[in-house]
Write an enzyme that holds these catalytic residues in place. Structure first.
Site, short mmCIF file in Angstrom:
data_model
loop_
_atom_site.label_atom_id
_atom_site.label_comp_id
_atom_site.label_asym_id
_atom_site.label_seq_id
_atom_site.Cartn_x
_atom_site.Cartn_y
_atom_site.Cartn_z
N SER A 121 0.83 -1.20 0.00
CA SER A 121 0.00 0.00 0.00
C SER A 121 0.87 1.25 0.00
CB SER A 121 -0.92 0.00 1.21
OG SER A 121 -0.20 -0.28 2.37
N HIS A 142 -2.40 -2.77 -6.32
CA HIS A 142 -2.94 -2.38 -5.03
C HIS A 142 -4.45 -2.57 -4.97
CE1 HIS A 142 -3.47 0.98 -1.82
NE2 HIS A 142 -3.40 -0.21 -1.26
N GLU A 154 -5.24 -0.15 -8.13
CA GLU A 154 -4.19 0.73 -8.64
C GLU A 154 -3.08 -0.17 -9.20
OE1 GLU A 154 -4.35 4.69 -5.79
OE2 GLU A 154 -3.32 2.93 -5.01
N ASN A 193 -4.11 6.42 -1.28
CA ASN A 193 -3.59 6.62 0.08
C ASN A 193 -2.99 8.00 0.29
OD1 ASN A 193 -4.48 4.28 1.22
ND2 ASN A 193 -2.63 3.12 0.72
N1 3HC Z 1 -17.40 -10.60 1.38
C1 3HC Z 1 -18.64 -10.58 0.88
N2 3HC Z 1 -19.57 -9.65 1.24
C2 3HC Z 1 -19.20 -8.74 2.17
C3 3HC Z 1 -17.91 -8.71 2.72
C4 3HC Z 1 -16.98 -9.69 2.28
N3 3HC Z 1 -15.72 -9.73 2.74
N4 3HC Z 1 -17.83 -7.67 3.61
C5 3HC Z 1 -19.04 -7.07 3.60
N5 3HC Z 1 -19.87 -7.71 2.73
C6 3HC Z 1 -21.24 -7.35 2.37
C7 3HC Z 1 -22.23 -7.71 3.43
O1 3HC Z 1 -22.72 -9.02 3.25
C8 3HC Z 1 -23.32 -6.66 3.23
O2 3HC Z 1 -24.18 -7.02 2.17
P1 3HC Z 1 -25.70 -6.45 2.10
O3 3HC Z 1 -25.64 -4.98 2.30
O4 3HC Z 1 -26.17 -6.83 0.73
O5 3HC Z 1 -26.39 -7.17 3.20
C9 3HC Z 1 -22.56 -5.45 2.76
O6 3HC Z 1 -21.30 -5.92 2.28
C10 3HC Z 1 -22.37 -4.48 3.86
O7 3HC Z 1 -21.66 -5.10 4.91
P2 3HC Z 1 -21.89 -4.82 6.44
O8 3HC Z 1 -23.34 -4.53 6.70
O9 3HC Z 1 -21.23 -5.88 7.24
O10 3HC Z 1 -21.03 -3.55 6.80
P3 3HC Z 1 -21.01 -2.15 6.11
O11 3HC Z 1 -22.37 -1.69 5.75
O12 3HC Z 1 -20.19 -1.27 6.97
O13 3HC Z 1 -20.21 -2.37 4.73
C11 3HC Z 1 -18.16 -2.11 3.65
C12 3HC Z 1 -18.94 -2.82 4.73
C13 3HC Z 1 -18.50 -2.63 2.29
C14 3HC Z 1 -16.70 -2.41 3.96
C15 3HC Z 1 -18.48 -0.57 3.64
O14 3HC Z 1 -18.55 -0.08 4.94
C16 3HC Z 1 -17.46 0.24 2.90
O15 3HC Z 1 -17.47 0.34 1.68
N6 3HC Z 1 -16.52 0.87 3.66
C17 3HC Z 1 -15.43 1.63 3.11
C18 3HC Z 1 -14.35 0.71 2.68
C19 3HC Z 1 -13.17 1.45 2.14
O16 3HC Z 1 -13.10 2.66 2.11
N7 3HC Z 1 -12.16 0.68 1.68
C20 3HC Z 1 -10.98 1.20 1.15
C21 3HC Z 1 -10.01 1.39 2.25
S1 3HC Z 1 -8.47 2.01 1.71
C22 3HC Z 1 -7.56 0.64 1.36
O17 3HC Z 1 -8.01 -0.47 1.42
C23 3HC Z 1 -6.17 0.89 0.95
C24 3HC Z 1 -5.18 0.36 1.94
O18 3HC Z 1 -3.92 0.40 1.36
C25 3HC Z 1 -5.15 1.13 3.24
#
Ligand code: 3HC
Length: 286
Positions: A121, A142, A154, A193
């Protein structure tokens, strides 16, 4: 060259998801490798849980679940995992020394025409490529957390990455139904990031300075900017240690203005790393 088999190194938070997407959506054969059985079992169990969520929602059928699992081969031996792979995606912990040593070993075991990519990352792609004898066949790849749901990838060019490598990785990630962007220069933080981590750091500073409670910082950004989760919840989700190490890379490679908040450093020292340790800005044990 057509990529048929992919090796994913590391069955952790990112590695298991990358292996799943490659097998489930890309229909690639996948060797998933980790250093002990416990890590491999944990990775496979996270894949099964995720597949069950897709099954329950009707996104995939039971047949697709079974076929996906059949395409993923959990393997402990590094040579066995990489020797027949066309593409090797490294997703081991974010530590320069560890990544360089794994990549150098893999370089000696992989087919001469195999491509290598790192899911780092923040670490320099050119630096990681220098651990191999094939920097032209190496790039950054990424994924975003959770890899099963996030569309973006990415694809990062190192100083010696060839055009052919970039276009091959664009094709492979499109087969995984991802939407790639090419980062033309190897630069700390890449695109996302570089923008995200300073924003997360500012959210932590607001709490450190006593300006608002974590819940209110998150509510403000969720409702004011339509983020799916607030920044402090996202920091917990990604890991405070990961966030700190990216902030340090930005500070060291771009500008001192990216220095991490003292609260972030303090919480990491206290082992309050977020979801993975049960506590960060929120309590994840419930
Ligand atoms: N596999 C399959 N389905 C999944 C899952 C997984 N691993 N994780 C979550 N889901 C599904 C759930 O089943 C649920 O489905 P539904 O709405 O149809 O019932 C849906 O996703 C929502 O899950 P939750 O209700 O458990 O939780 P949230 O509503 O909080 O959603 C999330 C989870 C999709 C992660 C959402 O909160 C989100 O998009 N968050 C932001 C994530 C983000 O910004 N990621 C990028 C981070 S930066 C990065 O990764 C870079 C690194 O280098 C730091």
């Amino acid at each position: 060259m057509e990529v048929r088999k992919i090796a994913v190194l590391g069955a952790g938070l990112m590695g298991h998801g990358i292996a799943q997407v490659a097998a489930q959506v890309g229909k690639f054969n996948v060797n998933l490798r980790d250093i002990n059985q416990e890590f491999l079992d944990h990775g496979m169990s996270m894949i099964k849980t995720s597949l069950q969520r897709f099954l329950k929602k009707g996104v995939i059928t039971q047949k697709e679940v079974d076929e996906t699992l059949k395409r993923i081969h959990p393997i402990l031996d590094l040579k066995e995992a990489v020797s027949d792979a066309d593409l090797i995606i490294e997703a081991v912990p974010e530590n320069v020394k560890l990544k360089k040593s794994v990549l150098s070993e893999v370089d000696g075991l992989a087919k001469p025409d195999a491509y290598l990519a790192s899911n780092t990352s923040s670490i320099s792609i050119t630096l990681l490529a220098s651990a191999t004898s094939r920097p032209e066949k190496f790039c950054g790849l990424h994924f975003f957390n959770p890899p099963q749901l996030m569309k973006l990838i990415e694809i990062i060019r190192g100083a010696k990455t060839s055009d052919e490598t970039i276009s091959l990785l664009v094709d492979v990630t499109k087969k995984m139904a991802k939407d790639p962007v090419v980062v033309k220069k190897d630069c700390a933080g890449f695109i996302v990031n570089r923008i995200l981590v300073p924003a997360l750091n500012e959210a932590i500073s607001l709490v450190w300075e006593g300006i608002a409670e974590p819940e209110d910082v998150d509510k403000a950004i969720r409702l004011g900017l339509n983020w799916p989760m607030g920044p402090l919840k996202l920091v917990d989700y990604l890991g405070l240690d990961t966030t700190l190490s990216i902030a340090e890379v930005l500070r060291d490679n771009l500008d001192p203005k990216y220095r991490p908040s003292p609260l972030l450093r303090q919480m990491v020292r206290a082992g309050l790393l977020g979801r993975k340790t049960g506590k960060g800005f929120y309590d994840w044990t419930k």
